[in-house]
Design a protein around this motif. Structure first.
Motif, PDB file in Angstrom:
ATOM      1  N   SER A 165       0.849  -1.187   0.000  1.00  0.00           N
ATOM      2  CA  SER A 165       0.000   0.000   0.000  1.00  0.00           C
ATOM      3  C   SER A 165       0.882   1.233   0.000  1.00  0.00           C
ATOM      4  O   SER A 165       2.070   1.171   0.336  1.00  0.00           O
ATOM      5  N   GLY A 166       0.287   2.373  -0.361  1.00  0.00           N
ATOM      6  CA  GLY A 166       1.053   3.610  -0.337  1.00  0.00           C
ATOM      7  C   GLY A 166       0.552   4.617  -1.349  1.00  0.00           C
ATOM      8  O   GLY A 166      -0.127   4.271  -2.317  1.00  0.00           O
ATOM      9  N   VAL A 167       0.898   5.865  -1.119  1.00  0.00           N
ATOM     10  CA  VAL A 167       0.545   6.939  -2.036  1.00  0.00           C
ATOM     11  C   VAL A 167       1.280   6.726  -3.365  1.00  0.00           C
ATOM     12  O   VAL A 167       2.417   6.243  -3.385  1.00  0.00           O
ATOM     13  N   ASP A 168       0.630   7.050  -4.472  1.00  0.00           N
ATOM     14  CA  ASP A 168       1.294   6.955  -5.776  1.00  0.00           C
ATOM     15  C   ASP A 168       2.556   7.806  -5.771  1.00  0.00           C
ATOM     16  O   ASP A 168       2.514   9.000  -5.437  1.00  0.00           O
ATOM     17  N   GLY A 169       3.676   7.194  -6.121  1.00  0.00           N
ATOM     18  CA  GLY A 169       4.951   7.899  -6.115  1.00  0.00           C
ATOM     19  C   GLY A 169       5.847   7.500  -4.957  1.00  0.00           C
ATOM     20  O   GLY A 169       6.998   7.943  -4.877  1.00  0.00           O
ATOM     21  N   ALA A 170       5.327   6.635  -4.068  1.00  0.00           N
ATOM     22  CA  ALA A 170       6.122   6.205  -2.911  1.00  0.00           C
ATOM     23  C   ALA A 170       7.062   5.053  -3.248  1.00  0.00           C
ATOM     24  O   ALA A 170       7.886   4.656  -2.421  1.00  0.00           O
ATOM     25  N   GLY A 171       6.951   4.493  -4.456  1.00  0.00           N
ATOM     26  CA  GLY A 171       7.864   3.435  -4.885  1.00  0.00           C
ATOM     27  C   GLY A 171       7.313   2.030  -4.771  1.00  0.00           C
ATOM     28  O   GLY A 171       8.080   1.057  -4.766  1.00  0.00           O
ATOM     29  N   LYS A 172       5.994   1.895  -4.716  1.00  0.00           N
ATOM     30  CA  LYS A 172       5.380   0.565  -4.567  1.00  0.00           C
ATOM     31  C   LYS A 172       5.757  -0.384  -5.693  1.00  0.00           C
ATOM     32  O   LYS A 172       6.148  -1.514  -5.453  1.00  0.00           O
ATOM     33  N   THR A 173       5.599   0.077  -6.910  1.00  0.00           N
ATOM     34  CA  THR A 173       5.838  -0.801  -8.068  1.00  0.00           C
ATOM     35  C   THR A 173       7.280  -1.289  -8.111  1.00  0.00           C
ATOM     36  O   THR A 173       7.548  -2.466  -8.387  1.00  0.00           O
ATOM     37  N   THR A 174       8.219  -0.394  -7.815  1.00  0.00           N
ATOM     38  CA  THR A 174       9.642  -0.767  -7.824  1.00  0.00           C
ATOM     39  C   THR A 174       9.937  -1.828  -6.781  1.00  0.00           C
ATOM     40  O   THR A 174      10.576  -2.851  -7.072  1.00  0.00           O
ATOM     41  N   ILE A 175       9.489  -1.604  -5.548  1.00  0.00           N
ATOM     42  CA  ILE A 175       9.754  -2.554  -4.464  1.00  0.00           C
ATOM     43  C   ILE A 175       8.992  -3.855  -4.687  1.00  0.00           C
ATOM     44  O   ILE A 175       9.526  -4.946  -4.458  1.00  0.00           O
ATOM     45  N   LEU A 176       7.745  -3.753  -5.145  1.00  0.00           N
ATOM     46  CA  LEU A 176       6.960  -4.957  -5.423  1.00  0.00           C
ATOM     47  C   LEU A 176       7.674  -5.844  -6.440  1.00  0.00           C
ATOM     48  O   LEU A 176       7.756  -7.063  -6.269  1.00  0.00           O
ATOM     49  N   THR A 177       8.203  -5.237  -7.478  1.00  0.00           N
ATOM     50  CA  THR A 177       8.913  -5.992  -8.512  1.00  0.00           C
ATOM     51  C   THR A 177      10.139  -6.695  -7.937  1.00  0.00           C
ATOM     52  O   THR A 177      10.417  -7.852  -8.265  1.00  0.00           O
ATOM     53  N   LYS A 178      10.851  -6.009  -7.056  1.00  0.00           N
ATOM     54  CA  LYS A 178      12.054  -6.596  -6.458  1.00  0.00           C
ATOM     55  C   LYS A 178      11.700  -7.724  -5.483  1.00  0.00           C
ATOM     56  O   LYS A 178      12.409  -8.737  -5.402  1.00  0.00           O
ATOM     57  N   VAL A 179      10.609  -7.572  -4.754  1.00  0.00           N
ATOM     58  CA  VAL A 179      10.171  -8.637  -3.857  1.00  0.00           C
ATOM     59  C   VAL A 179       9.733  -9.855  -4.661  1.00  0.00           C
ATOM     60  O   VAL A 179      10.028 -11.000  -4.293  1.00  0.00           O
TER      61      VAL A 179
END
Length: 286
Positions: free
Chosen positions: A11-25
């Protein structure tokens, strides 16, 4: 990966880096733990988005991508209730369908956004209802073992995306922090609020949580055996039939363990929640 963590949410505000971290996880789970990962957005999605009823699935998805989040103008309580009820059904029914479709087959599910958005940011899904009312129904929704809220400095977020003003970013961040703190004390799952400054630091925190959950599962097994309150038993579904000369009843080969279960048997009963995949157990012990 272990038998404890099967579903992870971001979860998180758009721009907090969710997609980047999700991809790495996702890459971490696939490369290190050798598990297949399924990424879902916001909800189980067994039911299509509501606008698909009017425009059709493909056209509705296209329109959704073209419209900025939080720009809906719905102020009707009745319309909001119908919309929320529709998505709640998707969660309550979809979580079981996805269990048999993915989780029961050993796959890990990662959600990019989850039910928490309905509580903290109903405007994103064009819902205008009291957050306390929506929060009440969380008790009926499946609670993933690992939930991660990523946040960042508002100026950093605004430099990446200009979808919200600074005041809204601060307000939404505080709502998520408070909710995750409340649920961390209330439920037996992990609710992590992580300031996503350095990617490596964020990933270390997430990986450490996964490893700690794995160790918790093993400690329960070891303590049960040592205390004498449980008896471990390996239930073999099939044997390799002697194809592997190193495979024995005392030390089964990996292929046999994939088809087996480790069962903890208490003195008075066998509890189904104490059954874990033999293959997961083998990986955990490594």
């Amino acid at each position: 990966m272990n038998n404890k963590i099967k579903i992870i949410t971001f979860s998180g505000v758009d721009g907090a880096g969710k997609t980047t971290i999700l991809t790495k996880v996702k890459e971490l789970i696939e490369d290190k733990y050798k598990k297949e990962v399924v990424v879902l957005r916001h909800r189980p999605s067994i039911l299509p988005i509501l606008s698909a009823i009017k425009h059709g699935k493909k056209e509705a998805e296209k329109k959704t991508m073209e419209v900025l989040p939080r720009t809906g103008k719905n102020k009707s309580k009745l319309s909001s209730f119908i919309r929320f009820s529709y998505y709640l059904v998707d969660y309550m029914v979809g979580q079981w369908i996805n269990y048999f479709k993915y989780t029961a087959k050993g796959k890990i599910i990662i959600y990019e956004r989850y039910y928490f958005d309905f509580i903290n940011d109903g405007r994103r899904t064009n819902i205008d209802l009291d957050s306390g009312f929506i929060k009440f129904f969380y008790k009926f929704v499946f609670k993933p073992k690992l939930n991660i809220f990523l946040y960042a400095d508002p100026d950093v977020i605004l430099s990446r995306k200009q979808e919200m003003d600074k005041e809204s970013i601060v307000d939404l961040t505080n709502k998520y922090k408070n909710l995750f703190n409340e649920y961390s004390n209330k439920y037996n799952q992990h609710y992590l609020s992580i300031e996503n400054i350095e990617i490596d630091e964020t990933m270390n925190k997430i990986e450490n949580t996964i490893e700690n959950a794995k160790n918790e599962a093993l400690n329960k097994l070891h303590l049960g055996v040592i205390s004498g309150s449980h008896y471990p038993m390996l239930l073999m579904a099939s044997y390799c039939g002697g194809e592997n000369p190193k495979c024995t009843d005392e030390l089964p080969c990996e292929n046999c363990l994939k088809m087996s279960n480790i069962v903890l048997i208490p003195k008075d009963q066998v509890k189904s929640e104490n059954i874990i995949s033999g293959y997961d157990f083998l990986n955990d012990c490594r």
